[in-house]
Design a protein around this motif. Structure first.
Motif, PDB file in Angstrom:
ATOM      1  N   VAL A 150       0.846  -1.197   0.000  1.00  0.00           N
ATOM      2  CA  VAL A 150       0.000   0.000   0.000  1.00  0.00           C
ATOM      3  C   VAL A 150       0.883   1.250   0.000  1.00  0.00           C
ATOM      4  O   VAL A 150       0.444   2.323  -0.416  1.00  0.00           O
ATOM      5  N   LEU A 151       2.155   1.102   0.431  1.00  0.00           N
ATOM      6  CA  LEU A 151       3.063   2.257   0.428  1.00  0.00           C
ATOM      7  C   LEU A 151       3.530   2.615  -0.986  1.00  0.00           C
ATOM      8  O   LEU A 151       4.256   3.588  -1.158  1.00  0.00           O
ATOM      9  N   GLY A 152       3.107   1.880  -1.997  1.00  0.00           N
ATOM     10  CA  GLY A 152       3.341   2.290  -3.383  1.00  0.00           C
ATOM     11  C   GLY A 152       2.408   3.423  -3.788  1.00  0.00           C
ATOM     12  O   GLY A 152       2.653   4.104  -4.785  1.00  0.00           O
ATOM     13  N   GLY A 153       1.364   3.642  -3.029  1.00  0.00           N
ATOM     14  CA  GLY A 153       0.389   4.666  -3.412  1.00  0.00           C
ATOM     15  C   GLY A 153       0.163   5.728  -2.348  1.00  0.00           C
ATOM     16  O   GLY A 153      -0.586   6.690  -2.570  1.00  0.00           O
ATOM     17  N   ARG A 154       0.739   5.570  -1.191  1.00  0.00           N
ATOM     18  CA  ARG A 154       0.628   6.521  -0.083  1.00  0.00           C
ATOM     19  C   ARG A 154       1.878   6.348   0.767  1.00  0.00           C
ATOM     20  O   ARG A 154       2.677   5.462   0.490  1.00  0.00           O
ATOM     21  N   SER A 155       2.046   7.169   1.798  1.00  0.00           N
ATOM     22  CA  SER A 155       3.332   7.040   2.481  1.00  0.00           C
ATOM     23  C   SER A 155       3.269   7.317   3.971  1.00  0.00           C
ATOM     24  O   SER A 155       2.202   7.640   4.517  1.00  0.00           O
ATOM     25  N   LEU A 156       4.399   7.161   4.605  1.00  0.00           N
ATOM     26  CA  LEU A 156       4.615   7.422   6.023  1.00  0.00           C
ATOM     27  C   LEU A 156       5.999   8.075   6.136  1.00  0.00           C
ATOM     28  O   LEU A 156       6.841   7.877   5.259  1.00  0.00           O
ATOM     29  N   PRO A 157       6.263   8.793   7.205  1.00  0.00           N
ATOM     30  CA  PRO A 157       7.622   9.306   7.380  1.00  0.00           C
ATOM     31  C   PRO A 157       8.633   8.155   7.448  1.00  0.00           C
ATOM     32  O   PRO A 157       8.370   7.138   8.096  1.00  0.00           O
ATOM     33  N   GLY A 158       9.757   8.312   6.749  1.00  0.00           N
ATOM     34  CA  GLY A 158      10.857   7.362   6.885  1.00  0.00           C
ATOM     35  C   GLY A 158      10.898   6.264   5.844  1.00  0.00           C
ATOM     36  O   GLY A 158      11.790   5.413   5.903  1.00  0.00           O
ATOM     37  N   ALA A 160      10.740   6.744   2.229  1.00  0.00           N
ATOM     38  CA  ALA A 160      10.834   7.266   0.845  1.00  0.00           C
ATOM     39  C   ALA A 160      11.443   6.229  -0.100  1.00  0.00           C
ATOM     40  O   ALA A 160      10.978   6.059  -1.237  1.00  0.00           O
ATOM     41  N   ASN A 161      12.471   5.527   0.372  1.00  0.00           N
ATOM     42  CA  ASN A 161      13.112   4.514  -0.490  1.00  0.00           C
ATOM     43  C   ASN A 161      12.135   3.375  -0.802  1.00  0.00           C
ATOM     44  O   ASN A 161      11.964   2.984  -1.962  1.00  0.00           O
ATOM     45  N   TYR A 162      11.502   2.879   0.238  1.00  0.00           N
ATOM     46  CA  TYR A 162      10.577   1.736   0.084  1.00  0.00           C
ATOM     47  C   TYR A 162       9.355   2.125  -0.761  1.00  0.00           C
ATOM     48  O   TYR A 162       8.966   1.405  -1.688  1.00  0.00           O
ATOM     49  N   ALA A 163       8.777   3.291  -0.462  1.00  0.00           N
ATOM     50  CA  ALA A 163       7.583   3.735  -1.197  1.00  0.00           C
ATOM     51  C   ALA A 163       7.912   4.002  -2.664  1.00  0.00           C
ATOM     52  O   ALA A 163       7.120   3.676  -3.557  1.00  0.00           O
ATOM     53  N   THR A 164       9.095   4.548  -2.918  1.00  0.00           N
ATOM     54  CA  THR A 164       9.508   4.800  -4.309  1.00  0.00           C
ATOM     55  C   THR A 164       9.674   3.480  -5.054  1.00  0.00           C
ATOM     56  O   THR A 164       9.227   3.328  -6.203  1.00  0.00           O
ATOM     57  N   ALA A 165      10.305   2.513  -4.394  1.00  0.00           N
ATOM     58  CA  ALA A 165      10.497   1.203  -5.034  1.00  0.00           C
ATOM     59  C   ALA A 165       9.153   0.545  -5.339  1.00  0.00           C
ATOM     60  O   ALA A 165       8.943  -0.003  -6.424  1.00  0.00           O
ATOM     61  N   LYS A 166       8.228   0.616  -4.385  1.00  0.00           N
ATOM     62  CA  LYS A 166       6.942  -0.065  -4.584  1.00  0.00           C
ATOM     63  C   LYS A 166       6.077   0.656  -5.624  1.00  0.00           C
ATOM     64  O   LYS A 166       5.332   0.010  -6.374  1.00  0.00           O
ATOM     65  N   ALA A 167       6.178   1.988  -5.687  1.00  0.00           N
ATOM     66  CA  ALA A 167       5.456   2.726  -6.736  1.00  0.00           C
ATOM     67  C   ALA A 167       6.039   2.370  -8.102  1.00  0.00           C
ATOM     68  O   ALA A 167       5.305   2.146  -9.076  1.00  0.00           O
ATOM     69  N   GLY A 168       7.364   2.290  -8.167  1.00  0.00           N
ATOM     70  CA  GLY A 168       8.020   1.908  -9.422  1.00  0.00           C
ATOM     71  C   GLY A 168       7.626   0.507  -9.858  1.00  0.00           C
ATOM     72  O   GLY A 168       7.411   0.241 -11.046  1.00  0.00           O
ATOM     73  N   LEU A 169       7.496  -0.368  -8.871  1.00  0.00           N
ATOM     74  CA  LEU A 169       7.108  -1.761  -9.157  1.00  0.00           C
ATOM     75  C   LEU A 169       5.730  -1.812  -9.831  1.00  0.00           C
ATOM     76  O   LEU A 169       5.504  -2.590 -10.759  1.00  0.00           O
ATOM     77  N   GLU A 170       4.829  -0.972  -9.359  1.00  0.00           N
ATOM     78  CA  GLU A 170       3.487  -0.948  -9.982  1.00  0.00           C
ATOM     79  C   GLU A 170       3.567  -0.414 -11.409  1.00  0.00           C
ATOM     80  O   GLU A 170       2.876  -0.907 -12.306  1.00  0.00           O
ATOM     81  N   ALA A 171       4.401   0.595 -11.642  1.00  0.00           N
ATOM     82  CA  ALA A 171       4.551   1.144 -12.996  1.00  0.00           C
ATOM     83  C   ALA A 171       5.180   0.113 -13.925  1.00  0.00           C
ATOM     84  O   ALA A 171       4.759  -0.055 -15.083  1.00  0.00           O
ATOM     85  N   LEU A 172       6.173  -0.604 -13.403  1.00  0.00           N
ATOM     86  CA  LEU A 172       6.821  -1.661 -14.195  1.00  0.00           C
ATOM     87  C   LEU A 172       5.801  -2.750 -14.539  1.00  0.00           C
ATOM     88  O   LEU A 172       5.751  -3.257 -15.663  1.00  0.00           O
ATOM     89  N   THR A 173       4.978  -3.085 -13.543  1.00  0.00           N
ATOM     90  CA  THR A 173       3.947  -4.123 -13.732  1.00  0.00           C
ATOM     91  C   THR A 173       3.025  -3.754 -14.902  1.00  0.00           C
ATOM     92  O   THR A 173       2.787  -4.568 -15.806  1.00  0.00           O
ATOM     93  N   ARG A 174       2.516  -2.519 -14.886  1.00  0.00           N
ATOM     94  CA  ARG A 174       1.618  -2.082 -15.967  1.00  0.00           C
ATOM     95  C   ARG A 174       2.343  -2.073 -17.306  1.00  0.00           C
ATOM     96  O   ARG A 174       1.800  -2.488 -18.326  1.00  0.00           O
ATOM     97  N   SER A 175       3.573  -1.558 -17.303  1.00  0.00           N
ATOM     98  CA  SER A 175       4.311  -1.378 -18.557  1.00  0.00           C
ATOM     99  C   SER A 175       4.607  -2.709 -19.231  1.00  0.00           C
ATOM    100  O   SER A 175       4.418  -2.860 -20.445  1.00  0.00           O
ATOM    101  N   GLY A 249      -7.276  -5.125   4.228  1.00  0.00           N
ATOM    102  CA  GLY A 249      -8.308  -5.055   5.269  1.00  0.00           C
ATOM    103  C   GLY A 249      -9.066  -3.733   5.268  1.00  0.00           C
ATOM    104  O   GLY A 249      -9.622  -3.328   6.288  1.00  0.00           O
ATOM    105  N   GLY A 250      -9.073  -3.059   4.118  1.00  0.00           N
ATOM    106  CA  GLY A 250      -9.835  -1.802   3.996  1.00  0.00           C
ATOM    107  C   GLY A 250      -9.028  -0.550   4.300  1.00  0.00           C
ATOM    108  O   GLY A 250      -9.553   0.564   4.196  1.00  0.00           O
ATOM    109  N   LEU A 251      -7.739  -0.723   4.617  1.00  0.00           N
ATOM    110  CA  LEU A 251      -6.913   0.423   5.029  1.00  0.00           C
ATOM    111  C   LEU A 251      -6.954   1.574   4.025  1.00  0.00           C
ATOM    112  O   LEU A 251      -7.187   2.725   4.383  1.00  0.00           O
ATOM    113  N   SER A 252      -6.757   1.267   2.739  1.00  0.00           N
ATOM    114  CA  SER A 252      -6.673   2.370   1.775  1.00  0.00           C
ATOM    115  C   SER A 252      -8.047   2.820   1.285  1.00  0.00           C
ATOM    116  O   SER A 252      -8.148   3.818   0.572  1.00  0.00           O
TER     117      SER A 252
END
Ligand code: NDP
Length: 263
Positions: A150-158, A160-175, A249-252
């Motif tokens: 879920v951190l591919g689409g939203r974030s928490l402090p601390g 940035a590396n993980y959220a960037t990787a997971k967002a990139g993973l979703e873009a790679l998946t679509r591409s 579990g409905g978080l997002s």
């Protein structure tokens, strides 16, 4: 009317799960092996844990082989595919699950924190998918499932590396999905919320506030994530591609829940 019977993998073929020595990956290996096809259990360092996954698969009547491979090392990726092919035939189901965190506030995030997370969680998928596609194309069947967050689409402090990787993973998946769909290969992501594993054992505030912040009022079990992965990996999911299945579990979906604190 086109023939819409689900395409099936060749009889001699297998699944490969990276990071399957424990946690979500181990549950995915167990779930995939239940379909009757052999599974390659990838791991980086913990051979004993990987062996426990193999034994769990075998106890359930399945077939598995543990292969050490660091997904940040191209020659290791080559080797795990070579081992899979010589033991069981082509890899027609690839689950990119290996992942790490190295949390740090961005201003203090050193190059090593950034690079290890991007390399393990994102660049590794470039390596494995490129290695997997030729055999899947030849088989006219392939299932690739990338474990996002879920951190591919939203974030928490601390993170940035993980959220960037997971967002990139979703873009790679679509591409990749739009490039290979015509060859019977699907590429999807599964984005878990909070799952009880080693990875989040130290994130005390997440576990403390989970009951309040997650509409389901609990973390997921690895088996609940594995069930969704197994669906996307099945022949029957042949028309699902380029998408991300959120399992949180409905978080997002929730705008605000009283008592949800991230301190
Ligand atoms: P764990 O830390 O429990 O397991 C991680 C697995 O990845 C281990 O098998 C580990 O192997 C392997 N691994 C780590 N680095 C490498 C590497 N360089 N090469 C090969 N294997 C490696 O994590 P989870 O099961 O919780 O996480 C699995 C996936 O799910 C990750 O992609 C994670 O980002 C994602 N996820 C997890 C969530 C959670 O709440 N737990 C939430 C959202 C997403 P070894 O033991 O040998 O080091």
């Amino acid at each position: 009317m086109p023939n819409v019977a689900p395409l099936r993998p060749p009889d001699e073929s297998c699944s490969l799960v990276t990071g399957a020595s424990r946690g979500i990956g181990a549950a995915i290996a167990l779930s995939l092996a239940a379909t009757g096809r052999p599974v390659v259990v990838g791991y980086r360092a913990d051979e004993a844990a990987a062996q426990r996954t193999v034994e769990a698969v075998e106890r359930a009547g399945g077939k598995a082989l543990a292969v050490q491979a660091d997904v940040t090392v191209s020659t290791d990726v080559e080797r795990i595919f070579d081992s899979a092919e010589s033991a069981f035939g082509p890899v027609t189901v690839l689950i990119n699950n290996a992942g790490v965190r190295s949390d740090q506030i961005f201003s203090a995030m050193e190059p090593d924190d950034w690079n290890v997370v991007l390399d393990t969680n994102l660049n590794s998928v470039y390596r494995t998918v490129r290695r997997a596609l030729p055999a899947m194309g030849k088989a006219r069947f392939g299932r690739i499932v990338n474990i996002g967050s879920v951190l591919g689409g939203r974030s928490l402090p601390g993170v940035a590396n993980y959220a960037t990787a997971k967002a990139g993973l979703e873009a790679l998946t679509r591409s990749v999905a739009v490039e290979v769909a015509r060859r019977g290969i699907t590429v999807n992501a599964v984005a878990p919320g909070l799952v009880e594993t080693e990875l989040v054992r130290d994130v005390a505030f997440l576990r403390r506030s989970a009951r309040a912040a997650i509409p389901a009022r609990r973390a997921a079990t690895p088996a609940e994530i594995a069930a969704c992965v197994s669906f996307l990996a099945s022949p029957e999911a042949g028309y699902v591609t380029g998408t991300t299945l959120t399992v949180d579990g409905g978080l997002s979906a929730a705008a605000f829940l009283p008592g949800a604190v991230h301190d």
